[in-house]
Design a protein around this motif. Structure first.
Motif, mmCIF file in Angstrom:
data_model
loop_
_atom_site.group_PDB
_atom_site.id
_atom_site.type_symbol
_atom_site.label_atom_id
_atom_site.label_comp_id
_atom_site.label_asym_id
_atom_site.label_seq_id
_atom_site.Cartn_x
_atom_site.Cartn_y
_atom_site.Cartn_z
ATOM 1 N N GLY A 1 11.198 6.605 10.696
ATOM 2 C CA GLY A 1 10.958 7.408 10.137
ATOM 3 C C GLY A 1 9.367 7.771 10.592
ATOM 4 N N LEU A 2 8.086 7.762 9.805
ATOM 5 C CA LEU A 2 6.930 8.124 10.325
ATOM 6 C C LEU A 2 6.374 6.949 11.191
ATOM 7 N N MET A 3 7.045 5.745 10.810
ATOM 8 C CA MET A 3 6.447 4.689 11.400
ATOM 9 C C MET A 3 6.594 4.447 13.190
ATOM 10 N N PRO A 4 5.890 4.281 13.802
ATOM 11 C CA PRO A 4 6.055 4.367 15.472
ATOM 12 C C PRO A 4 6.512 2.885 15.829
ATOM 13 N N GLY B 1 16.393 -7.202 11.150
ATOM 14 C CA GLY B 1 16.058 -5.909 10.849
ATOM 15 C C GLY B 1 14.430 -5.469 11.047
ATOM 16 N N ARG B 2 13.768 -6.577 10.745
ATOM 17 C CA ARG B 2 12.281 -6.268 10.902
ATOM 18 C C ARG B 2 11.938 -6.272 12.261
ATOM 19 N N ARG B 3 12.510 -7.100 13.156
ATOM 20 C CA ARG B 3 12.207 -6.922 14.653
ATOM 21 C C ARG B 3 12.443 -5.344 15.044
ATOM 22 N N ASN B 4 13.491 -5.247 14.450
ATOM 23 C CA ASN B 4 14.032 -3.941 15.454
ATOM 24 C C ASN B 4 13.190 -2.656 14.788
ATOM 25 N N VAL B 5 12.626 -2.635 13.603
ATOM 26 C CA VAL B 5 11.798 -1.525 12.967
ATOM 27 C C VAL B 5 10.600 -1.594 13.867
ATOM 28 N N ILE B 6 9.751 -2.751 14.002
ATOM 29 C CA ILE B 6 8.574 -3.165 14.768
ATOM 30 C C ILE B 6 8.581 -2.646 16.014
ATOM 31 N N SER B 7 9.973 -2.976 16.687
ATOM 32 C CA SER B 7 9.950 -2.768 18.153
ATOM 33 C C SER B 7 10.275 -1.000 18.195
ATOM 34 N N ASN B 8 11.171 -0.480 17.415
ATOM 35 C CA ASN B 8 11.674 0.798 17.900
ATOM 36 C C ASN B 8 11.123 1.816 16.719
ATOM 37 N N GLY B 9 10.476 1.382 15.547
ATOM 38 C CA GLY B 9 10.107 2.362 14.796
ATOM 39 C C GLY B 9 11.165 2.858 13.750
ATOM 40 N N LYS C 1 0.930 -1.529 -0.094
ATOM 41 C CA LYS C 1 0.089 0.013 -0.171
ATOM 42 C C LYS C 1 0.709 1.173 0.078
ATOM 43 N N GLY C 2 1.765 1.220 0.882
ATOM 44 C CA GLY C 2 2.898 2.535 0.941
ATOM 45 C C GLY C 2 2.019 3.793 1.356
ATOM 46 N N THR C 3 1.229 3.904 2.271
ATOM 47 C CA THR C 3 0.650 5.023 2.855
ATOM 48 C C THR C 3 1.467 5.471 3.766
ATOM 49 N N SER C 4 1.707 6.921 3.861
ATOM 50 C CA SER C 4 2.551 7.578 4.668
ATOM 51 C C SER C 4 4.080 7.230 4.536
ATOM 52 N N GLY C 5 4.325 6.875 3.378
ATOM 53 C CA GLY C 5 5.703 6.587 3.102
ATOM 54 C C GLY C 5 6.023 5.053 3.597
ATOM 55 N N ALA C 6 5.149 4.324 3.726
ATOM 56 C CA ALA C 6 5.356 3.098 4.464
ATOM 57 C C ALA C 6 6.046 2.125 3.239
ATOM 58 N N VAL C 7 6.951 1.570 3.675
ATOM 59 C CA VAL C 7 7.981 0.630 2.793
ATOM 60 C C VAL C 7 6.875 -0.611 1.965
ATOM 61 N N ASN C 8 7.212 -0.860 1.014
ATOM 62 C CA ASN C 8 6.799 -2.107 0.380
ATOM 63 C C ASN C 8 7.284 -3.374 0.752
ATOM 64 N N LEU C 9 6.636 -3.851 1.817
ATOM 65 C CA LEU C 9 7.053 -5.177 2.363
ATOM 66 C C LEU C 9 7.458 -6.154 1.362
ATOM 67 N N PHE D 1 6.436 -0.280 18.399
ATOM 68 C CA PHE D 1 5.443 -1.007 19.019
ATOM 69 C C PHE D 1 6.086 -1.864 20.274
ATOM 70 N N GLY D 2 7.338 -1.477 20.582
ATOM 71 C CA GLY D 2 7.921 -2.432 21.657
ATOM 72 C C GLY D 2 7.109 -2.487 22.961
ATOM 73 N N SER D 3 6.575 -1.192 23.281
ATOM 74 C CA SER D 3 5.738 -1.316 24.750
ATOM 75 C C SER D 3 4.179 -1.737 24.631
ATOM 76 N N GLN D 4 3.793 -2.127 23.103
ATOM 77 C CA GLN D 4 2.456 -2.774 23.050
ATOM 78 C C GLN D 4 2.588 -4.291 23.113
ATOM 79 N N LEU D 5 3.722 -4.645 22.164
ATOM 80 C CA LEU D 5 3.866 -5.982 21.856
ATOM 81 C C LEU D 5 4.626 -6.573 22.643
ATOM 82 N N SER D 6 4.399 -7.956 22.952
ATOM 83 C CA SER D 6 5.592 -8.871 23.776
ATOM 84 C C SER D 6 6.638 -9.156 22.702
ATOM 85 N N GLU D 7 7.659 -9.819 23.437
ATOM 86 C CA GLU D 7 8.919 -10.213 22.370
ATOM 87 C C GLU D 7 8.392 -11.280 21.306
ATOM 88 N N GLN D 8 7.590 -12.082 21.719
ATOM 89 C CA GLN D 8 7.025 -13.315 20.935
ATOM 90 C C GLN D 8 6.187 -12.723 19.861
#
Length: 232
Positions: free
Chosen positions: A206-209, A196-204, A179-187, A211-218
């Motif tokens: 660019g404009l992507m927040p 690398g994907r784990r780090n981005v999901i956890s720490n955000g 989709k690429g909304t708000s500059g989202a990377v084409n997965l 989610f390390g505080s919302q999701l468990s490590e698993q």
């Protein structure tokens, strides 16, 4: 937040079980006077630990993405039954009730470890992540090897991870990752490995927040693996 509650829940459960097993040991070996003293001195701890188990466990269940799997529902019911049963057994010096409590807690631990009411992990080949983050499997089956991550993500776990992706990622990345909304990377075209994907999901990024505080490590691990299924 979810990760903090998870760690707190595990710690409190372990401490509660240690206290319970020590007192059950005293009961089984007829150390009634020592048991009474132990119960008296740890009465407040039992109340605090029992309350924290219910509060943290309830929060984790409420925060669970998607429908609760049957093994988790049964686990919750058994814990709710085992805590008062064990306390009553020790209070009345009833070895049978205490023994039932020990067995229930042991069974619940097995369920939690295997995520199965049969206390047997689902069969399937192990997923192997190479040093550079590439995902593979030890399976010799070509059909399974072509989609190795599906060995890790299957059944309810796959459904839950899809639900997390839909809730947190699909708005910008799209259901297919393009989709690429708000500059989202084409997965589908992303060259990031699993780490690398784990780090981005956890720490955000660019404009992507993050989610390390919302999701468990698993959950972060499974979401990272799921996202690789979208690659061309």
């Amino acid at each position: 937040m979810t990760t903090a509650f998870l760690h707190t829940h595990v710690l409190v459960v372990v401490l509660f079980l240690i206290l319970f097993l020590v007192k059950a040991f005293l009961l089984f070996f007829n150390k009634h006077d020592t048991l009474n003293k132990a119960r008296s001195s740890t009465k407040m701890l039992d109340i605090v630990f029992g309350t924290l188990i219910l509060v943290t466990g309830g929060y984790l269940a409420f925060s669970y993405y998607g429908p609760l799997p049957s093994w988790l529902l049964i686990k919750v019911v058994l814990v709710l039954a085992a805590i008062p049963l064990s306390i009553v057994g020790l209070k009345r010096h009833n070895k049978l009730l205490a023994a039932v409590g020990v067995l229930i807690f042991g069974y619940v631990y097995g369920i939690a470890e295997t995520k199965s009411l049969k206390i047997r992990a689902d069969k399937g080949e192990a997923v192997v992540v190479s040093p550079n983050g590439e995902v593979g499997t030890a399976s010799s089956d070509p059909e399974k090897a072509s989609h190795p991550i599906l060995t890790k993500l299957e059944g309810t776990q796959l459904e839950n991870t899809k639900a997390i992706y839909t809730a947190l990622c699909a708005n910008c990345h799209g259901e297919d990752g393009q989709k690429g909304t708000s500059g989202a990377v084409n997965l589908q075209l992303s060259t990031l490995n699993v780490e690398g994907r784990r780090n981005v999901i956890s720490n955000g990024r660019g404009l992507m927040p993050g989610f390390g505080s919302q999701l468990s490590e698993q959950e972060i691990e499974l979401l990272a693996l799921y996202s690789t299924l979208l690659k061309k």
